[in-house]
Design a protein around this motif. Structure first.
Motif: not given
Length: 453
Positions: A314-330
């Motif tokens: 579950s916490l792995g999902n929240y970590i990858v969510a932070s990466e998603i937020a960053k990468e989806s801007t580009q």
């Protein structure tokens, strides 16, 4: 005189009213059991029963499950034990109970218990009460061997947890009624502390473990999963590192302007090939959950009980969510597994019995956590069970714990697949991954074009 007669009548009426209320309360206590049990039978059905304390007349006309006497009574001997958690238990208590349950499971699979049959037993309070489930075992010794009983008492006597474990022992009386004798260790001696009639009870409308899942397996928020790993830092050093990484992730995330597509599916359904091909076609960033920064600890957490293992994912999902937020801007983002995987495997593991015992469609347990960044589209890759097994064999790779369970337990696989299909907000778009790679890729790209801007 008239006044005195009226007063006496009122006093008598009040006394009779109190007696009636007392009888109603006593009747209610008799009709509503304090605790019930769900025993998983070999055919993946559940037998629900309760215990009626030994009292005159209790055995008259008692209703018992038609198979309980055969499974629990003679010939042979059956024993039960459940790991107590306690009302309103904190996460630390839950973690300790889960560790104890796992330790007992490992011991009960070794000698001298190898000749015994081990089944899942769940103790619960009726009425869908949260935090009431206690997990345990039913040990059936077909030989009724004294060595089995001696080994059981030694095993439980070595457990120093509080509250202490009790041992239930089943026996059939001359009238064919099934009873349970309860034993407890007191001052170094095992003493009988209760005797009760085993009686069938009504099956609840929903699986009795379901109210317990948000605090033990399917966490509705980042903080709930975080609290579990906080209770593990004393014996899992990686848990503290994981918490540090989670704390570095912003709690309020916003997706960028590019689409985010999560691709789900069982092992050997083509996720690796499809995610890479889609990423190349869309010039998208490819991410995985759990992310690479914690993926090296999967083996450590996979060996832990469900509550710890699912908190890690579950916490792995929240970590990858932070990466998603960053990468989806580009650029577009493709995610190899996300929250749906975490939830479906937890449901299939914790919901005992067959497919019919899963929560019904549209139950809130299938809803995406409110504080976790959502993808724009979720694709579920599927292939037939036979083809999936062939693909796994062709890999020549070591099977994960869950993959071994999927292959050995057809019911477990069905529960995972059904849970995937019942996920909502967002739901899964099913993709047949049996055709050629090119055709599957065309299907996936078409779905992305039709559902994402």
């Amino acid at each position: 005189m008239a006044f005195d007669s009226l007063l006496s009548a009122l006093l008598l009426l009040r006394r009779l009213s109190r007696q009636l209320r007392h009888r109603r309360r006593a009747c209610t206590r008799t009709m509503v059991p304090d605790r019930c049990f769900a025993l998983e039978l070999p055919d993946c059905t559940l037998a629900h029963f309760t215990l009626c304390p030994d009292a005159p007349g209790n055995s008259q006309g008692a209703c018992q499950h038609p198979r309980l006497g055969t499974i629990l009574g003679s010939p042979g001997r059956s024993y039960s034990l459940c790991v107590p958690v306690g009302p309103e238990a904190g996460y630390g208590t839950r973690v300790r109970a889960a560790k104890l349950h796992q330790r007992l499971l490992h011991q009960l699979r070794r000698d001298p218990f190898r000749q015994c049959q081990l089944q899942r037993l769940l103790s619960y309070c009726p009425g869908d009460q949260p935090e009431s489930a206690q997990h345990g075992f039913l040990l059936r010794d077909p030989r009724d061997c004294l060595e089995t009983r001696r080994a059981l008492t030694e095993l439980l006597g070595a457990c120093k947890e509080t509250p202490p474990l009790h041992l239930g022992e089943f026996e059939t009386d001359p009238h064919g009624q099934l009873w349970q004798r309860m034993w407890a260790l007191q001052d170094g001696q095992w003493l009988e502390v209760g005797c009760a009639l085993v009686m069938s009870t009504q099956e609840p409308s929903l699986h009795p473990v379901l109210p317990d899942l948000p605090s033990s397996a399917i966490f509705p928020s980042r903080e709930a999963a975080r609290a579990v790993l906080e209770a593990c830092t004393s014996f899992i050093p990686e848990a503290q590192v994981m918490l540090d990484l989670v704390d570095q992730c912003p709690k309020q995330l916003q997706k960028g302007k590019f689409p985010v597509i999560a691709i789900e599916g069982l092992d050997a359904t083509g996720k690796t090939t499809v995610t890479q091909s889609v990423s190349d076609s869309l010039k998208a960033v490819l991410l995985k959950s759990p992310p690479s920064c914690v993926a090296q600890w999967r083996k450590i957490f996979d060996d832990e009980p469900t509550i710890i293992r699912r908190a890690f994912y579950s916490l792995g999902n929240y970590i990858v969510a932070s990466e998603i937020a960053k990468e989806s801007t580009q650029s577009p983002v493709i995610v190899d597994r996300y929250w749906h995987s975490t939830a479906t495997y937890a449901l299939a593991t914790e919901i005992s019995g067959g497919l019919q015992h899963l929560p019904p469609a549209h139950h809130h347990i299938y809803q995406w956590p409110k504080d976790l960044l959502k993808p724009d589209l979720v694709l579920l890759l599927t292939v037939s069970p036979e083809e999936r097994v062939q693909r796994i064999a062709g890999r020549g790779m070591k099977k994960t714990r869950e993959e071994a369970e999927l292959e050995a337990n057809n019911v477990f696989r069905q529960k995972v697949e059904m849970s995937y299909q019942r996920m909502e907000n967002p739901s899964c778009h099913v993709v047949d991954a049996s055709p050629s790679r090119e055709k599957v890729l065309q299907t996936v790209l078409s779905l992305i074009r039709n559902n994402c801007n």
